[in-house]
Design a protein around this motif. Structure first.
Motif: not given
Length: 262
Positions: A17, A39-40, A43, A57, A61, A63, A79
């Motif tokens: 990442h 993935d989140s 961040i 992003f 990602y 959340n 996003t």
């Protein structure tokens, strides 16, 4: 990363990442995780997001809990809305006459999430629907930027493609198709070495007065890693360098005495 081994036993994967500074064109934050890790989580790492920054992003990602926190901390983002998101309409913004036709909708919505104590909460965000004529597809952008025109939200997200170009540049110019070791430490060392090389070559490229494509710069640099000359002078005068090198019949000692570029 990696291929399926012949014995059929799959090995663990790794995700890289990276937070890209669009002005510098290089990663400023890097985090490696297990391939199964969401993935989140990247961040949410300390120091990744800063006040008054605008993060772009992919929807992987997303959340909603951090989004709610960012609303209070002055951190902005753009996003895409997930396909399975269940938004609650709070307000439909009227599109003025100057709005381009490909902006279909501009609205204020709420999305449910649970806090650390398991209590259900709502985060209030903006939803912009954008129709891409060439692809005949509608994109749904999620953001907490309420002051910008709707079309600018779509243009901001388009800039996210620069991170994809960065990964493409890394894969095309550096040997990451195969790894020299199969344990976590060996793989991370190889990735970090690649990123260090990327940084150093990017700095050199910015200092050159002659225009070079990144791939051509890498290709020629690989052939002259042991040439005793200053990189910036060499690449700014590569044609002159080659002619003089031929005159000296390929003798690097004679060439170095004539041109002290160390």
């Amino acid at each position: 990363m990696g291929r399926n081994p012949a014995n059929g036993k799959r090995k663990g994967g790794i995700k890289s990442h990276q937070k890209l500074d669009m002005q510098a064109g290089i990663p400023v934050k890097v985090y490696h995780s297990n391939a199964r890790e969401h993935d989140s989580l990247f961040i949410q790492k300390e120091g990744v997001m800063k006040k008054r920054e605008v993060a772009l992003f992919d929807k992987a990602y997303n959340n909603y809990a951090p989004f709610d926190q960012w609303n209070n901390e002055g951190i902005f983002f753009v996003t895409r809305l997930k396909n399975n998101a269940k938004e609650i309409l709070l307000e439909e913004f009227e599109l003025d006459q100057a709005t381009p036709d490909n902006i279909l909708r501009d609205a204020k919505i709420a999305l449910k999430h649970k806090d650390d104590q398991g209590q259900e909460k709502q985060v209030k965000l903006r939803l912009v629907s954008f129709y891409h004529q060439e692809k005949n597809k509608t994109y749904y952008f999620l953001t907490n930027l309420f002051d910008l025109p709707a079309e600018q939200i779509a243009m901001l997200y388009k800039k996210r493609w620069e991170i994809e170009l960065l990964f493409k540049k890394i894969k095309q110019n550096f040997p990451l198709q195969y790894f020299y070791g199969d344990n976590k430490n060996a793989i991370q060392i190889q990735i970090w070495c690649t990123l260090i090389a990327l940084l150093l070559i990017t700095i050199i490229k910015k200092k050159l007065t002659k225009s070079w494509s990144f791939s051509n710069l890498i290709s020629l640099m690989q052939k002259h890693l042991f040439t005793y000359a200053k990189f910036t002078d060499f690449f700014n005068n590569v044609d002159f360098f080659a002619k003089e090198f031929v005159k000296n019949k390929g003798n690097p000692d004679d060439f170095q005495q004539k041109f002290d570029w160390s």
